[in-house]
Each structure stands twice: as C-alpha cells, then as structure tokens.
Design a protein around this motif. Structure first.
Motif, PDB file in Angstrom:
ATOM      1  N   GLN A   1       9.140  15.296   9.508  1.00  0.00           N
ATOM      2  CA  GLN A   1       8.279  14.141   9.280  1.00  0.00           C
ATOM      3  C   GLN A   1       8.382  13.672   7.833  1.00  0.00           C
ATOM      4  O   GLN A   1       7.869  14.292   6.911  1.00  0.00           O
ATOM      5  CB  GLN A   1       6.824  14.473   9.610  1.00  0.00           C
ATOM      6  N   GLY A   2       9.084  12.571   7.647  1.00  0.00           N
ATOM      7  CA  GLY A   2       9.278  12.026   6.316  1.00  0.00           C
ATOM      8  C   GLY A   2       9.642  10.561   6.408  1.00  0.00           C
ATOM      9  O   GLY A   2       9.636   9.962   7.490  1.00  0.00           O
ATOM     10  N   ALA A   3       9.959   9.964   5.290  1.00  0.00           N
ATOM     11  CA  ALA A   3      10.403   8.572   5.235  1.00  0.00           C
ATOM     12  C   ALA A   3      11.927   8.565   5.259  1.00  0.00           C
ATOM     13  O   ALA A   3      12.565   9.194   4.411  1.00  0.00           O
ATOM     14  CB  ALA A   3       9.876   7.896   3.979  1.00  0.00           C
ATOM     15  N   TYR A   4      12.500   7.838   6.203  1.00  0.00           N
ATOM     16  CA  TYR A   4      13.947   7.851   6.438  1.00  0.00           C
ATOM     17  C   TYR A   4      14.610   6.633   5.799  1.00  0.00           C
ATOM     18  O   TYR A   4      14.114   5.507   5.922  1.00  0.00           O
ATOM     19  CB  TYR A   4      14.235   7.861   7.936  1.00  0.00           C
ATOM     20  N   PHE A   5      15.750   6.885   5.149  1.00  0.00           N
ATOM     21  CA  PHE A   5      16.482   5.823   4.452  1.00  0.00           C
ATOM     22  C   PHE A   5      17.972   5.921   4.759  1.00  0.00           C
ATOM     23  O   PHE A   5      18.464   6.957   5.214  1.00  0.00           O
ATOM     24  CB  PHE A   5      16.274   5.932   2.936  1.00  0.00           C
TER      25      PHE A   5
ATOM     26  N   GLN B   1       0.794  -1.231   0.000  1.00  0.00           N
ATOM     27  CA  GLN B   1       0.000   0.000   0.000  1.00  0.00           C
ATOM     28  C   GLN B   1       0.826   1.281   0.000  1.00  0.00           C
ATOM     29  O   GLN B   1       0.273   2.367   0.123  1.00  0.00           O
ATOM     30  CB  GLN B   1      -0.917  -0.002   1.226  1.00  0.00           C
ATOM     31  N   ASP B   2       2.146   1.174  -0.105  1.00  0.00           N
ATOM     32  CA  ASP B   2       3.025   2.336  -0.174  1.00  0.00           C
ATOM     33  C   ASP B   2       3.327   2.877   1.230  1.00  0.00           C
ATOM     34  O   ASP B   2       2.755   2.456   2.224  1.00  0.00           O
ATOM     35  CB  ASP B   2       2.412   3.454  -1.028  1.00  0.00           C
ATOM     36  N   PHE B   3       4.256   3.827   1.296  1.00  0.00           N
ATOM     37  CA  PHE B   3       4.641   4.463   2.543  1.00  0.00           C
ATOM     38  C   PHE B   3       3.538   5.409   3.023  1.00  0.00           C
ATOM     39  O   PHE B   3       2.851   6.030   2.221  1.00  0.00           O
ATOM     40  CB  PHE B   3       5.939   5.263   2.369  1.00  0.00           C
ATOM     41  N   ARG B   4       3.397   5.501   4.337  1.00  0.00           N
ATOM     42  CA  ARG B   4       2.484   6.456   4.949  1.00  0.00           C
ATOM     43  C   ARG B   4       3.327   7.539   5.603  1.00  0.00           C
ATOM     44  O   ARG B   4       3.808   7.387   6.721  1.00  0.00           O
ATOM     45  CB  ARG B   4       1.614   5.757   5.992  1.00  0.00           C
TER      46      ARG B   4
ATOM     47  N   SER C   1       5.602  10.223  -0.645  1.00  0.00           N
ATOM     48  CA  SER C   1       5.697   8.782  -0.892  1.00  0.00           C
ATOM     49  C   SER C   1       5.849   8.452  -2.374  1.00  0.00           C
ATOM     50  O   SER C   1       6.324   7.368  -2.728  1.00  0.00           O
ATOM     51  CB  SER C   1       4.468   8.061  -0.324  1.00  0.00           C
ATOM     52  N   GLU C   2       5.464   9.384  -3.247  1.00  0.00           N
ATOM     53  CA  GLU C   2       5.570   9.117  -4.684  1.00  0.00           C
ATOM     54  C   GLU C   2       7.017   9.131  -5.168  1.00  0.00           C
ATOM     55  O   GLU C   2       7.293   8.762  -6.308  1.00  0.00           O
ATOM     56  CB  GLU C   2       4.732  10.134  -5.459  1.00  0.00           C
ATOM     57  N   GLN C   3       7.944   9.547  -4.311  1.00  0.00           N
ATOM     58  CA  GLN C   3       9.368   9.510  -4.658  1.00  0.00           C
ATOM     59  C   GLN C   3      10.012   8.173  -4.304  1.00  0.00           C
ATOM     60  O   GLN C   3      11.214   7.998  -4.483  1.00  0.00           O
ATOM     61  CB  GLN C   3      10.125  10.638  -3.930  1.00  0.00           C
ATOM     62  N   ILE C   4       9.209   7.228  -3.833  1.00  0.00           N
ATOM     63  CA  ILE C   4       9.730   5.954  -3.336  1.00  0.00           C
ATOM     64  C   ILE C   4       9.048   4.792  -4.048  1.00  0.00           C
ATOM     65  O   ILE C   4       7.820   4.782  -4.210  1.00  0.00           O
ATOM     66  CB  ILE C   4       9.474   5.805  -1.828  1.00  0.00           C
ATOM     67  N   TYR C   5       9.860   3.824  -4.472  1.00  0.00           N
ATOM     68  CA  TYR C   5       9.298   2.570  -4.970  1.00  0.00           C
ATOM     69  C   TYR C   5       9.928   1.423  -4.180  1.00  0.00           C
ATOM     70  O   TYR C   5      11.108   1.114  -4.352  1.00  0.00           O
ATOM     71  CB  TYR C   5       9.566   2.375  -6.461  1.00  0.00           C
TER      72      TYR C   5
END
Length: 306
Positions: free
Chosen positions: A86-90, A69-72, A165-169
C-alpha cells in the motif's frame, strides 16, 4: 514537509546504522534528461538521494484533490491493487501512468489526468517480481521506496512506490483527452479549439468536489495578493479621482448558487447558437476591458472568465 523529509533521508545515509557501509545505488529514470535540459521549467534534482520526476495517473477530481491536499497513502491501491504494498505508485513513462488514469461519467467524461511529481526515492528496495510485502522493507528503516523493475522481469515498465506522502511533491497537473485512430480528426480539431474550463474554478478550495452531488456553502477570507488584485480591479473601473482601499474580501463558494449560474449560462449559449438573426455583440463592460489589459497570473486570478 517535502523539504524536511528530503533532508531527513539525506541524514539517514550519514547516520543510520542499517545503512552505513552499504553501497547506495543511484537510478536514472527516463525523465532525468528532459528535466536537466529544461532547467528553466524544472528545478535541479538531487541525484545523490534519487530525487526524480515521475508520473502518476488518476481521475481529474482525485488529481485536483492531491494537488490541494497531498496524497492519501491510506487510500492507495483501493482501485488498482497493490503489487508492491500500500503506497503511492509512479512511473517514469507517461504511457504507463496513462494506464492508471481514468475519466468519470459526469463533467469530466473523456478527460484524464496525469500528475508530474517531484519524488524523493532515497534508498530503493529493488525487485523484479511482485512483492506485496515490499512495504515491510521500508518500515524496517533500511529502504525509503520500492523499485519494481518489471522492465527487466516482464519486459514492460518500471514502477516506483513510496509509502510516505512527504516524499512526494505534486508539481504539475496535465489534463488531456485520448485520441484514437478511428476518431474523426476534423471533429477532434474542432473540439480542441474550444476553451476548456474546470467544473469549478481552479482557485476554489472545493475545486475537486462534484458540485451536483456534494453540496457546500463556504466563505474564505482572501489572502493579501488576491485582495490587492480585487483592489486593482475596483480602481481600474471606478470613476476618475476615486480613492479606495479593499481592507478585507471574502470568496463565496456555494454549490447551489454556482449550479444555477452554470445552468443559466448553458441555456444562454444554446439560445445564442439558435439565434438566426445574429448577435448584438459582446457588451463593452469595464471589468472585462480591465481584466484583458493585464495578465491574470500577475493579478493572482488564475481562472479567466469566459
């Protein structure tokens, strides 16, 4: 969505007034060389917009949910804080990502998860210090992501943060257990030799749920590929000369029925382990013979029966 966002970032470098005339900084990450070396596994990356492979550590269930369902982004930082907003961390280092990976106290106790994601960083806001307001730099339109260079600032690891989230696959999911120096290696090897199965079948829509605490009873019409796989199985096990066609099929996902089935299977395994007189062997069932004769991937049935 990912491809659309990637094209949008490419267009911004040509048209955005905030970016025109400003030098674009490319960044190499530790995964680049391996991805380039194994082009049979990893699709080419667009270095002109800082497209890279990065690691994300989490729980098994959360990773399964992300894969489906992708990243939230609205949930990002709820467990680990938000050093750069607040973001997705890598991380480019699997060691760093492992710091964020966690197991749970139920089925996946001792099992951790890493996602290897294709990430379009675009223009990076670079910082060597903690900056909880880094997200505002991206909201301004001047940048697309944050590079927290703690390798330079604190001699640890670099972290990469995206806020869309659209920058992540999420392309690959790795499940693993940690081995410690004090562990009994004979026991480790014995456990590693056993097949590992997810709590729920990987192709179920509800695979990320905890079936003991989250009840569900749903049916899904199968797509053409899965329907053809079932049709092949029907024909492979039918009497010679039988003509048949599967017009429509549904997959049943019922937590209550599944839990009863799993409990029964566990009891049978226990009884067989205690059987001192020896087993009568595995029945020569037609469906199992047919399934063993062909790859499950070719059939579109990605979870083997055990």
């Amino acid at each position: 969505r990912y491809l659309h966002k990637r094209r949008h970032i490419q267009s911004l470098e040509r048209t955005s007034e905030q970016r025109l005339g400003k030098e674009f900084q490319s960044y190499e990450v530790d995964t680049d060389k391996l991805a380039d070396k194994h082009s049979d596994i990893f699709e080419p990356l667009d270095a002109s917009i800082n497209e890279v492979y990065l690691w994300h550590g989490s729980t098994v269930r959360s990773s399964l949910s992300i894969a489906q369902q992708d990243f939230r982004i609205d949930l990002a930082g709820s467990n680990i804080g938000t050093m750069y907003g607040q973001g997705a961390y890598f991380a480019e280092s699997s060691t760093k990502a492992d710091e964020y990976a966690r197991d749970d106290e139920s089925y996946y106790s001792g099992v951790f998860a890493l996602l290897l994601c294709r990430v379009c960083l675009g223009r990076c806001y670079y910082t060597t210090v903690r900056d909880e307001n880094a997200g505002k730099q991206i909201a301004s339109g001047e940048y697309d992501s944050t590079l927290g260079d703690r390798r330079s600032g604190a001699n640890t690891f670099r972290e990469f943060v995206v806020y869309d989230s659209e920058q992540i696959y999420p392309e690959f999911l790795i499940l693993y257990s940690r081995i410690y120096r004090a562990d009994d290696m004979a026991k480790v090897k014995s456990l590693a030799s056993l097949p590992f199965h997810l709590d729920l079948p990987v192709y179920w829509n509800n695979v990320a749920k905890h079936s003991r605490f989250e009840s569900f009873s749903e049916q899904y019409i199968l797509n053409a590929r899965s329907r053809k796989a079932l049709e092949w199985l029907c024909k492979a096990t039918a009497a010679p000369g039988t003509a048949l066609e599967v017009v429509e099929a549904r997959r049943v996902e019922n937590s209550s029925v599944w839990n009863k089935y799993v409990d029964f299977k566990r009891d049978v395994r226990g009884d067989m382990a205690d059987d001192t007189e020896g087993s009568n062997g595995i029945p020569d069932v037609l469906t199992m013979k047919a399934l063993k004769s062909v790859s499950s991937a070719d059939l579109g049935l990605e979870n083997s029966l055990e």
